[in-house]
Design an enzyme around this catalytic site. Structure first.
Site, PDB file in Angstrom:
ATOM      1  N   LYS A  85       5.958  13.981  -8.526  1.00 56.81           N
ATOM      2  CA  LYS A  85       7.164  14.775  -8.238  1.00 56.81           C
ATOM      3  C   LYS A  85       7.170  15.226  -6.778  1.00 56.81           C
ATOM      4  O   LYS A  85       6.127  15.578  -6.216  1.00 56.81           O
ATOM      5  CB  LYS A  85       7.172  15.978  -9.187  1.00 56.81           C
ATOM      6  CG  LYS A  85       8.371  16.897  -9.077  1.00 56.81           C
ATOM      7  CD  LYS A  85       8.231  18.011 -10.113  1.00 56.81           C
ATOM      8  CE  LYS A  85       9.368  18.992 -10.075  1.00 56.81           C
ATOM      9  NZ  LYS A  85       9.220  20.029 -11.128  1.00 56.81           N
ATOM     10  N   SER A 162      12.953  20.432 -13.952  1.00 57.12           N
ATOM     11  CA  SER A 162      13.151  19.884 -12.615  1.00 57.12           C
ATOM     12  C   SER A 162      12.361  18.606 -12.340  1.00 57.12           C
ATOM     13  O   SER A 162      12.523  17.987 -11.292  1.00 57.12           O
ATOM     14  CB  SER A 162      12.778  20.937 -11.570  1.00 57.12           C
ATOM     15  OG  SER A 162      11.406  21.317 -11.699  1.00 57.12           O
ATOM     16  N   SER A 186       9.921  22.696 -16.864  1.00 53.50           N
ATOM     17  CA  SER A 186      10.312  21.578 -16.006  1.00 53.50           C
ATOM     18  C   SER A 186       9.599  20.271 -16.281  1.00 53.50           C
ATOM     19  O   SER A 186      10.020  19.227 -15.789  1.00 53.50           O
ATOM     20  CB  SER A 186      10.121  21.950 -14.530  1.00 53.50           C
ATOM     21  OG  SER A 186      11.106  22.868 -14.137  1.00 53.50           O
TER      22      SER A 186
END
Length: 459
Positions: A85, A162, A186
């Site tokens: 990420k 996210s 997330s």
């Protein structure tokens, strides 16, 4: 290569890849090439990636083959591709955190979680899209030259966030392993929406050095994968534990499984409540005892977590200088949340901390009477891309399922269990006491082997 078509290698788990490498059925280069072809096919539609290092990855894959020659010793993840990420630092790729004005921000070193996977032989393919500064649950982006991450199962809807890019990359076959972060859900939310598995470790179990913070008292970094076996392998590397060994088939027989409406079911859609009941019935049919629990304090977890994040996020942004320079703007939903955060007072934070202690105490007390808590990983499916960050009602439906574990610092595993009438994946969540990741993963693996209600009826 022998024994497998190149395209099929993109769908293999990390465990299956390692087995194939050891048997010399195919090479790390062949596996990587298959995944890069899959990325070429799906990335223009899905937008999972924000940066790649393909030439370097190919070089590393060629070098990894030497570790599988007779007499050589391969590391635990030798030659296995992974993605990270875009809030985790990488020395050879920018870490922008979803902010265009940080596109050239190059850290001096890898985040510790990235370093550990690479030290175990894993090959970094690239960085995955995140909701800007990890402050949202859709991974929808705005502004020139930016693209929202779309759900591989239905590109008209969001992938979740996210860590939406990590979940989408796994779902399309761009890599078998991914790193995400989880402050309020997330990892677990995009895992649910995209039909993959994700583990929020116990708070503090995996180092967050080199990770762009959101709310430091809640932030964790954890693995995402398509299989529970792969999660267990990656988690062992991240925590420095020995690689997991399977001793027979996992079982839930004799386990006490707690289930409570307050863990998101009361806010969930009817379709998802049915999925939770089905999962409980499957566990009961496999020999587990289902124990109804009353957890009234957890019903306030969503609002409590929101106040904690609101108080902690602004000092982080000020300290790191994350505000957009002239000519740039925050994504609209991120700007709204930061504006709300500016109105949070120290007294609000103090009250939220008191509620946090109550919620954490209630959950930990419940986990002394049962082995694991079963709940939904999201109370609602994905919204349309055009809905941006999602409505407040959508956020509450989804995050009511993921907030209690975050507040209590407990490990939680999201795993896929089915697909709805629209073809959208959905999942359930397992929560355990601190440092119970191994047990959660074993239970999750067993759930995947429990017969469905229809197959049990057929027998």
């Amino acid at each position: 290569m022998t024994g497998a078509g190149a395209r099929s290698l993109a769908d293999l788990s990390a465990v299956a890849l390692l087995d194939g490498f050891r048997r010399r059925a195919f090479t790390p280069s062949e596996a990587l090439d298959a995944m890069l072809r899959r990325l070429d096919e799906r990335e223009p539609e899905v937008h999972a990636m924000v940066a790649t290092r393909l030439d370097a990855a190919r070089d590393e894959a060629r070098a990894a083959a030497a570790a599988y020659r007779p007499g050589a010793a391969a590391r635990p993840l030798e030659g296995v591709p992974f993605v990270a990420k875009d809030v985790l630092d990488t020395a050879d790729l920018p870490t922008a955190g979803g902010a265009p004005w940080r596109a050239n921000h190059r850290p001096a070193a890898d985040a510790e979680a990235v370093r550990r996977l690479r030290a175990a032989g894993a090959i970094l393919v690239g960085k995955t899209a995140t909701h800007q500064f990890a402050l949202g649950i859709t991974t929808v982006a705005s502004g020139p030259g930016r693209a929202s991450t779309r759900n591989p199962a239905d590109p008209s809807v969001v992938a979740g966030g996210s860590s939406g890019g990590s979940a989408a990359a796994l779902a399309i076959g761009a890599a078998p392993l991914a790193l995400g972060t989880d402050t309020a859900g997330s990892i677990r939310i995009p895992a649910d929406f995209c039909g993959v598995a994700g583990l929020r470790p116990t708070f503090g179990a995996v180092p967050v050095d080199g990770v762009l913070p959101l709310a430091p008292s809640l932030d964790v970094v954890g693995p995402m994968a398509r299989t529970i076996e792969d999660l267990a392998l990656a988690q062992a590397v991240l925590t420095g534990d020995p690689p997991p060994r399977r001793d027979g088939e996992p079982t839930v027989r004799g386990l006490r499984i707690g289930i409570a409406e307050q863990l998101g079911a009361a806010w969930a859609t009817a379709e998802r409540r049915r999925a939770l009941r089905d999962a409980a019935e499957r566990l009961a049919g496999a020999g587990a005892a289902i124990v109804p629990l009353d957890l009234p304090a957890t019903a306030g977890a969503y609002d409590t977590l929101g106040e904690i994040v609101s108080w902690e996020v602004l000092p982080v942004h000020r300290r790191l200088g994350l505000a957009p320079p002239p000519g740039h703007e925050l994504d609209p939903d991120v700007a709204r949340r930061l504006a709300r955060a500016a109105n949070t007072t120290e007294a609000d934070y103090g009250r939220a901390q008191a509620r946090q202690e109550e919620i954490a105490g209630e959950l930990r007390g419940a986990l002394r009477s049962v082995d694991v808590l079963l709940s939904l990983s999201a109370g609602s499916g994905p919204v349309a891309i055009e809905d941006g960050g999602g409505s407040d009602e959508f956020r509450r439906r989804v995050m009511t399922c993921t907030s209690p574990q975050s507040i209590a610092g407990l490990p939680a595993l999201a795993l896929p269990v089915g697909t709805d009438a629209r073809g959208h994946p959905y999942g359930v969540q397992l929560t355990g006491p601190p440092r119970s990741e191994k047990s959660l993963l074993q239970t999750g693996d067993a759930i995947g082997r429990c017969p469905t209600r229809s197959s049990a009826t057929e027998r």
